[in-house]
Write an enzyme that holds these catalytic residues in place. Structure first.
Site, PDB file in Angstrom:
ATOM      1  N   ASP B  72       0.825  -1.213   0.000  1.00  0.00           N
ATOM      2  CA  ASP B  72       0.000   0.000   0.000  1.00  0.00           C
ATOM      3  C   ASP B  72       0.861   1.265   0.000  1.00  0.00           C
ATOM      4  O   ASP B  72       0.481   2.277  -0.587  1.00  0.00           O
ATOM      5  CB  ASP B  72      -0.921   0.024   1.231  1.00  0.00           C
ATOM      6  N   ASN B 146      -4.322   9.213   2.348  1.00  0.00           N
ATOM      7  CA  ASN B 146      -4.728   8.645   3.639  1.00  0.00           C
ATOM      8  C   ASN B 146      -5.101   9.719   4.659  1.00  0.00           C
ATOM      9  O   ASN B 146      -6.209   9.734   5.165  1.00  0.00           O
ATOM     10  CB  ASN B 146      -3.585   7.823   4.249  1.00  0.00           C
ATOM     11  N   LEU B 191      -6.855   4.451  12.613  1.00  0.00           N
ATOM     12  CA  LEU B 191      -7.362   3.267  13.327  1.00  0.00           C
ATOM     13  C   LEU B 191      -6.498   2.979  14.565  1.00  0.00           C
ATOM     14  O   LEU B 191      -7.012   2.613  15.622  1.00  0.00           O
ATOM     15  CB  LEU B 191      -7.385   2.059  12.383  1.00  0.00           C
TER      16      LEU B 191
END
Lengths: 296, 296, 296, 296
Positions: B72, B146, B191
């Site tokens: 990623d 992101n 997260l």
């Protein structure tokens, strides 16, 4: 004559309210026939008050009691030299209750009466000692009252490290860092990172990962009879730092280990007789006041 | 002839498995009569293979499709130039499934067959644009796929800052920093810091404080039609950094504001037809596998 | 003449302060030439005041505006009949600010002046509709303003269930239950269970597992354009319950599905012009007041 | 002759794999000249195997060792009678590693060789005793290995209760309930509710509120030398339940108190010599495997 003959005074020299409270306390102590010691930094602002000036470590060595006026941060800084010398501390806040500075300035006189007449509680809190291991070399050891924090300092944040309990492997982590906290520190940075509140009477530490890359990487509480070791991955390119109590820093290199053990010293706090840890916790955490919903 | 005539290849030049997969894909594409473009950094390791070499922004401008081989992180880096040029991306992983590199290398050929024969799903994900305001000056704007992270870099960690939604004051914070995350970034750093998972179809951002000093300072999800502004306290002594996607950094000064808005660009991902976001989430988060207790 | 000719009054009949405020408001409305409607339960305590008595659904059908005096729970209960009838609600609290009852009783008169002279904000919030599927039978549908909660009622707590977004499988869960919350409900039970705060303008729901057996089972936020389905495991021996807003309950059997979609109705709230959602949030969550540590 | 002359066997009678493992173990033990005792429920399925049948409490009284085959839940149930009788337990799992059933069935024979030849570790874990106080009456006391849970059973979920540490008031709570957990139970329900992992060697309990209405109502860890008391609000209309280990239930009434103290009994576990608590934790929590993002 009281058991406290020589008393050291601590506080930030640039805060007028702190100085005013310290001056009142100094006069009180002199009336009680105490020798009052102050640090050089306080000398210019407390002058004409009959105190003796000493440099910090010598000051700590000579005190029977320390009175700290200010916030928890001020007490933490003073405790660094006071705890190793075994000096008990009475903490007086200037308005905002702290976890350790639990006497309000307005109640200082009554609290001092109580202390000098023997009506007080003496509480002993465990401290940590951290040592940095690089190959066979050892740096440190430095003292922590709240916590030892290993944390990346770079913009690419992630540290890889292992944790060990003596020679037992705990786990491998990927995170921004890790906090090793005493019960005293459990209501400071460790709480921000999702750690539990540890009752100060508990002989335990908590390991709290900071922003871990795995959701199962949860806070762990272990006894303080064993050492906790954090070993940085050898291939780290990021800059890491080991900090105690947010006040003292050491740079870490890849492969470095930080070994945290219970310190031989303790923090001795003097409280009024009606002191209740949970009372302070309720105040500081707004327990019972914040309620975001109801069914009425 | 396919709609994808010119295809750019992306991957880390120093990873032998990546190069081997890229070589196979390059041959495949040339058989399909595609023009294959590669970055200069890949030229030495992919040589004799018939590709044309281009520098990155020019490369992005000329592609109809990009194939990224790696993790990623590799896709994030490539997407920085590809997204502004409107180039869709097919992500192929080298063994470990990623959130965005969702095709296994072993399935690359079949996936390419599908893509060139029109059997694919095109997904558009919102991106962020961040601009730094210092007095009347504006720096930036830089792109984030992101997240935009504002975080202290110093050992004394705490930042004081305010958050605003357009001209509506949200709150004052004391924390290590704050993450402003897209749905794509909600499974990354956000997260780790306690943020929720946002479905990628959601037109929303999440504001996630990092290690806040107040337990009530919880993640907030807001629509992306308004700007989010983070303003650093003017009396800050700590060094702060604004980072996008963990890859690009800007130093912040006291009083600086970071204004985050929805970018005019989007990230376009190409997926196999059987693609399911939750399937990947289950894989990455070990959903349904980790169960720490049972009553049997 | 105002747009609000007929106004319904709502409040708990057994709370003297509520009744006193309702009486004042009733007089105010009658001076404004409004027709004032009240529920039968309020009739005995508001007597001689010139109001007309109606039964609840008829009352809702005839109002142009409802004024609710009390807590958020009172407003929730009233909104159950008012929202389907499309009646906007002005919420007045009796001392403790609520998320929805955002006008203090002391400011009620001024707020009503503003409303009747057109100085107000009208806010529309999405609602949920839940339907229970058992084999081919469908029960429901019932309305939820805050949340639909599926939860075990037994001492052996664990439920096994699957979640679906339309026909896309989300995950399998083992937990005490799950909360499907609107933005309005995100500051109620969902927040207790670790969910994020969703801005009320967001067209989204959050799925928040209650005490999940896997640490990776985190809150997920999805758009409200698709249905959320929760299907109980077929081998469940535990008793489960589906509850909307903590007020209406339906018993569930093994294999039952609960399908939650956006309701065709909305909740319309009337606010003073200076209304700020984050202002209320700061008040309710003690933002900026609770700070458990400092470095001073 | 070994120190373990009489061995009790435990397992679920309806699980063929459990029975097969128990049969193998029974034969092994009889070769070792042990007296093998089994419960009546196992008699029909283990018949012709030379075991003696006993009823549970008598069985516990006569054993020197218990071998439990199954999951942690089976061991918990057996330990309820074994712990008070002081019988050490060896736990063997049928495929899925448990926190306490830490020997794989395939390794059972080797583990038994080790145990009978003295190569094992004996671990003692603290247990809880709960007593329900209603006015001057006391019900109980019942034993808990994992946890004592006080929780509402009704659809309107919220309980109001106070917590006390001996005579020191901790706090007032509004929540679905509270978990008082041993270190053993810290990886069970308490972990689901946000509690920390407590090392099993720790002489401590954790109090973990379930879905509290205040975000500051965090888990607290206290020493086990003092009693923890939970007192239900007197005006509660909701039905509450006190459950130990998810297996034994008592209904609670408004005003009832639940007093939890360290039990006079301990749970004695027998482990292979290479036993590591953290090894099991890593396995159960997928430590080091789940990683939701990377920068590669």
């Amino acid at each position: 004559m009281s058991e406290f003959e020589t008393v050291g005074l601590f506080g930030k020299p640039h805060d007028a309210r702190v100085i005013s409270t310290l001056r009142t306390i100094s006069r009180y102590l002199q009336k009680r026939q105490c020798t009052v010691l102050i640090d050089r930094a306080l000398a210019p602002v407390l002058k004409n008050a009959g105190e003796r000036v000493a440099i910090s470590t010598g000051l700590a060595r000579r005190c029977d009691l320390a009175v700290v006026v200010g916030g928890d941060g001020t007490l933490l800084a003073a405790a660094r030299t006071l705890a190793p010398a075994g000096v008990p501390i009475l903490g007086i806040n200037r308005g905002r209750l702290g976890f350790m500075v639990d006497v309000a300035a307005a109640d200082a006189r009554a609290a001092l009466d109580d202390v000098f007449e023997g009506r007080y509680v003496r509480e002993r809190r465990l401290l940590l000692s951290a040592e940095i291991h690089r190959g066979r070399k050892r740096r440190g050891s430095f003292l922590a009252i709240n916590d030892v924090v290993i944390r990346s300092q770079a913009a690419v944040r992630m540290l890889e490290f292992e944790t060990w309990l003596d020679d037992e492997f705990i786990s491998q982590h990927r995170a921004d860092g890790i906090i090793i906290s005493t019960p005293t520190g459990s209501t400071a940075y460790a709480l921000s990172s999702g750690g539990p509140v540890l009752h100060p009477g508990l002989e335990a530490l908590t390991l709290v990962p900071i922003c871990p890359h795995a959701l199962s990487d949860r806070p762990v509480v272990v006894g303080c009879d064993r050492s906790v070791r954090v070993v940085l991955g050898g291939a780290q390119r990021v800059r890491a730092m080991c900090t105690s109590d947010g006040q003292r820093n050491e740079t870490l290199s890849p492969g470095d280990g930080v070994v945290v053990t219970r310190s031989e010293h303790v923090l001795e706090l003097i409280h009024p007789e009606n002191y209740s840890y949970f009372n302070i916790l309720r105040n500081k955490l707004h327990w019972g006041r914040e309620r975001f919903y109801s069914h009425d």
